[in-house]
Motif scaffolding. Structure first.
Motif, PDB file in Angstrom:
ATOM      1  N   ALA A   1       0.827  -1.211   0.000  1.00 32.30           N
ATOM      2  CA  ALA A   1       0.000   0.000   0.000  1.00 32.30           C
ATOM      3  C   ALA A   1       0.857   1.255   0.000  1.00 32.30           C
ATOM      4  O   ALA A   1       0.539   2.243  -0.682  1.00 32.30           O
ATOM      5  CB  ALA A   1      -0.931  -0.021   1.216  1.00 32.30           C
ATOM      6  N   VAL A   2       1.952   1.240   0.755  1.00 39.20           N
ATOM      7  CA  VAL A   2       2.853   2.402   0.776  1.00 39.20           C
ATOM      8  C   VAL A   2       3.499   2.588  -0.588  1.00 39.20           C
ATOM      9  O   VAL A   2       3.614   3.718  -1.087  1.00 39.20           O
ATOM     10  CB  VAL A   2       3.916   2.235   1.882  1.00 39.20           C
ATOM     11  CG1 VAL A   2       4.946   3.368   1.813  1.00 39.20           C
ATOM     12  CG2 VAL A   2       3.262   2.204   3.259  1.00 39.20           C
ATOM     13  N   GLU A   3       3.932   1.493  -1.224  1.00 40.87           N
ATOM     14  CA  GLU A   3       4.548   1.579  -2.555  1.00 40.87           C
ATOM     15  C   GLU A   3       3.573   2.126  -3.586  1.00 40.87           C
ATOM     16  O   GLU A   3       3.946   2.936  -4.457  1.00 40.87           O
ATOM     17  CB  GLU A   3       5.051   0.195  -2.969  1.00 40.87           C
ATOM     18  CG  GLU A   3       6.183  -0.332  -2.096  1.00 40.87           C
ATOM     19  CD  GLU A   3       6.505  -1.795  -2.334  1.00 40.87           C
ATOM     20  OE1 GLU A   3       7.441  -2.306  -1.672  1.00 40.87           O
ATOM     21  OE2 GLU A   3       5.837  -2.430  -3.163  1.00 40.87           O
ATOM     22  N   GLN A   4       2.331   1.723  -3.517  1.00 47.29           N
ATOM     23  CA  GLN A   4       1.311   2.218  -4.448  1.00 47.29           C
ATOM     24  C   GLN A   4       0.999   3.689  -4.191  1.00 47.29           C
ATOM     25  O   GLN A   4       0.777   4.465  -5.129  1.00 47.29           O
ATOM     26  CB  GLN A   4       0.054   1.360  -4.345  1.00 47.29           C
ATOM     27  CG  GLN A   4       0.267  -0.055  -4.866  1.00 47.29           C
ATOM     28  CD  GLN A   4      -0.889  -0.990  -4.562  1.00 47.29           C
ATOM     29  OE1 GLN A   4      -1.793  -0.657  -3.781  1.00 47.29           O
ATOM     30  NE2 GLN A   4      -0.883  -2.174  -5.165  1.00 47.29           N
ATOM     31  N   LYS A   5       1.006   4.081  -2.945  1.00 54.20           N
ATOM     32  CA  LYS A   5       0.783   5.484  -2.591  1.00 54.20           C
ATOM     33  C   LYS A   5       1.910   6.361  -3.124  1.00 54.20           C
ATOM     34  O   LYS A   5       1.687   7.474  -3.605  1.00 54.20           O
ATOM     35  CB  LYS A   5       0.666   5.621  -1.072  1.00 54.20           C
ATOM     36  CG  LYS A   5       0.016   6.903  -0.596  1.00 54.20           C
ATOM     37  CD  LYS A   5      -0.268   6.839   0.902  1.00 54.20           C
ATOM     38  CE  LYS A   5      -1.047   8.066   1.359  1.00 54.20           C
ATOM     39  NZ  LYS A   5      -1.363   7.988   2.821  1.00 54.20           N
ATOM     40  N   ALA A   6       3.134   5.849  -3.056  1.00 52.23           N
ATOM     41  CA  ALA A   6       4.277   6.593  -3.598  1.00 52.23           C
ATOM     42  C   ALA A   6       4.145   6.750  -5.109  1.00 52.23           C
ATOM     43  O   ALA A   6       4.464   7.815  -5.665  1.00 52.23           O
ATOM     44  CB  ALA A   6       5.577   5.865  -3.247  1.00 52.23           C
ATOM     45  N   PHE A   7       3.679   5.710  -5.785  1.00 55.23           N
ATOM     46  CA  PHE A   7       3.475   5.784  -7.237  1.00 55.23           C
ATOM     47  C   PHE A   7       2.447   6.861  -7.575  1.00 55.23           C
ATOM     48  O   PHE A   7       2.654   7.685  -8.485  1.00 55.23           O
ATOM     49  CB  PHE A   7       3.018   4.428  -7.766  1.00 55.23           C
ATOM     50  CG  PHE A   7       2.757   4.405  -9.253  1.00 55.23           C
ATOM     51  CD1 PHE A   7       3.793   4.138 -10.142  1.00 55.23           C
ATOM     52  CD2 PHE A   7       1.495   4.655  -9.761  1.00 55.23           C
ATOM     53  CE1 PHE A   7       3.566   4.122 -11.512  1.00 55.23           C
ATOM     54  CE2 PHE A   7       1.252   4.637 -11.126  1.00 55.23           C
ATOM     55  CZ  PHE A   7       2.296   4.377 -12.004  1.00 55.23           C
TER      56      PHE A   7
END
Length: 512
Positions: free
Chosen positions: A377-383
């Motif tokens: 979820a954090v990686e997708q938020k960064a994207f």
């Protein structure tokens, strides 16, 4: 007669073997004429005082000639031997295969990605176009994440196995002998691909098999015993011993275990950002100088701080390095760092992270996938914050701590590009606050560190696996499946090239 002593040598004299010989002769109280040669066994840099010195452990050969270094593996021809399936051609998988050759077992290495040379084209596309091939990227492909994560060989794994053997095998395949000597050995991302290729060729020459574009989609069993694997193309390969060395980013393997009802458990990992400084700032702070001496390598640092009971630490520091995009799927941002062998790029970067514990994500107590889902979820938020095409959210260091959007961003090494973002909108609140508290304190420990010339790039999230695949302590087999060996980083038992390599060899040694 051989005598080993420690010498402190200035950078001016470190390349002068005659000077080192005379220093040693004086310390030993013997005539220079009696010394047949020297061998530097260990080399480290001591920057604790204003005068930076090299500290050497040197063997002096008195009244005899030195013995040159040689290392040759004792490999067997294994074409018709008992097969062992090895899933993954990263450091653990390759060294497991190599150990098979020594043990008289036939390794069958199955790698979902491409051979190292073919893999380069997919990496170029990632950097140029921001397009990720889920099967061929900075994590998947020959050599695994280790091939493109700097080649740092520093480890504290001495108790797990033979570190020197791992280093010697690298030397046998083309690595510089300095890795046997330096306190912080490093090969370099530019040199690793050729070394990895030579290892693979040796495995094949001895009768082993290495298959690329060979994605395992099922592990076959009968009555609790491993019997083989099924590939994405429908093929099956049979063997009663299977090494699962798939790395920390092969999430599909975790889901495969879940679907089969095999034990998994949530495991703490670390998450944060990658921080990049101009290299001269790090050199100046660590070497107490305006300009680094030509005989000193680009400086590194290691920092740790406690903020409200939560540890914040630097991780995988890359002097003269590059920040790389290491996502393994579309619509996620993951950053890592690497350096070439000469470490001659103008920037220095390091992961700067804090531990994510089970108590931080209460669902993890009952759900083994809770930390993986949190990570994702954090990686997708960064994207989303970056706006696509692997553009990463970023912020200047002082702006991050003082809570303001950066008007612009400094020059940096991250090729897909960055977007000025308030990283508190990307990072979990407790991670943001821990970093915010730690960075000024790091600046008090290291002169020049706390500066707006530094850039924070999000997110550094693949520090280790967020799940562990259990295994029995003695047999190293999964408790529910005989002949199935969870291995190295992806299974939660290693961190870094050398420790993964050792774990791969240990798993082979556990086979009866």
């Amino acid at each position: 007669m051989q005598k080993e002593i420690e010498l402190a040598v200035s950078p001016d004299l470190i390349l002068d073997e005659a000077a080192i010989l005379h220093m040693g002769a004086k310390k030993l109280g013997v005539a220079v004429s009696r010394i047949g040669g020297i061998h530097i066994r260990k080399r480290s840099i001591d920057g604790r005082s204003r005068q930076v010195v090299y500290r050497l452990r040197v063997i002096f050969y008195i009244d005899e000639s030195p013995t040159p270094f040689t290392y040759t593996s004792n490999l067997k021809q294994v074409k018709d031997a008992k097969p062992v399936i090895i899933i993954g051609a990263g450091p653990a998988g390759l060294f497991a295969a190599y150990r098979c050759l020594e043990r008289g077992l036939k390794p069958i290495v199955l790698e979902r990605g491409k051979a190292v040379q073919d893999r380069r084209r997919d990496l170029a596309r990632i950097n140029r176009e921001g397009v990720v091939n889920p099967e061929s990227n900075y994590c998947f492909g020959e050599g695994g994440a280790g091939t493109y994560s700097d080649g740092k060989l520093y480890t504290r794994s001495d108790k797990r196995g033979d570190v020197q053997k791992v280093l010697s095998i690298f030397v046998e395949h083309g690595a510089d002998e300095d890795i046997l000597v330096n306190a912080r050995p490093h090969i370099g991302t530019n040199k690793l691909p050729h070394i990895i290729q030579l290892m693979r060729e040796r495995i094949v020459e001895q009768g082993g098999e290495v298959h690329f574009d060979a994605k395992v989609i099922d592990i076959l069993t009968s009555s609790g015993q491993a019997t083989g694997v099924k590939l994405a193309d429908g093929a099956t390969i049979n063997a009663s011993n299977i090494i699962v060395a798939t790395g920390h980013s092969a999430r599909d393997i975790f889901y495969l275990f879940r679907d089969k009802g095999w034990l998994l458990e949530a495991k703490p990992f670390a998450l944060g950002v990658r921080i990049e400084h101009p290299q001269y700032i790090v050199d100046s702070a660590q070497y107490h100088c305006v300009e680094r001496h030509e005989n000193l390598p680009p400086a590194y640092y290691s920092l740790v701080e406690q903020v409200d009971g939560r540890g914040v630490f630097s991780f995988c520091m890359c002097p003269g390095g590059i920040i790389a995009p290491c996502a393994t799927d579309q619509e996620e941002i993951v950053v890592n760092g690497w350096s070439p062998s000469k470490r001659n790029n103008p920037h220095a970067n390091s992961g700067t992270v804090t531990q994510i514990n089970l108590e931080d994500i209460p669902a993890a107590i009952n759900n083994p996938f809770a930390l993986l889902e949190f990570q994702q979820a954090v990686e997708q938020k960064a994207f989303q914050a970056g706006g696509g095409a692997l553009v990463a959210p970023a912020q200047r260091m002082v702006d991050f701590v003082e809570g303001r959007l950066s008007n612009d961003l400094p020059n940096h090494s991250y090729k897909p590009g960055t977007k000025s973002v308030e990283l508190k909108e990307v990072l979990p609140d407790f991670v943001h606050k821990a970093l915010q508290g730690a960075l000024p304190r790091f600046g008090k420990k290291m002169k020049g560190y706390y500066t707006n010339e530094a850039i924070l790039v999000g997110v550094e999230s693949r520090t280790s696996s967020p799940l562990r695949i259990p295994r029995n302590k003695d047999s190293l087999q999964h408790p529910q499946v005989a002949g199935l060996y969870p291995c190295a980083e992806g299974a939660g038992y290693a961190g870094g090239i050398v420790s993964a390599a050792i774990d791969g060899m240990n798993c082979i040694d556990a086979i009866n």
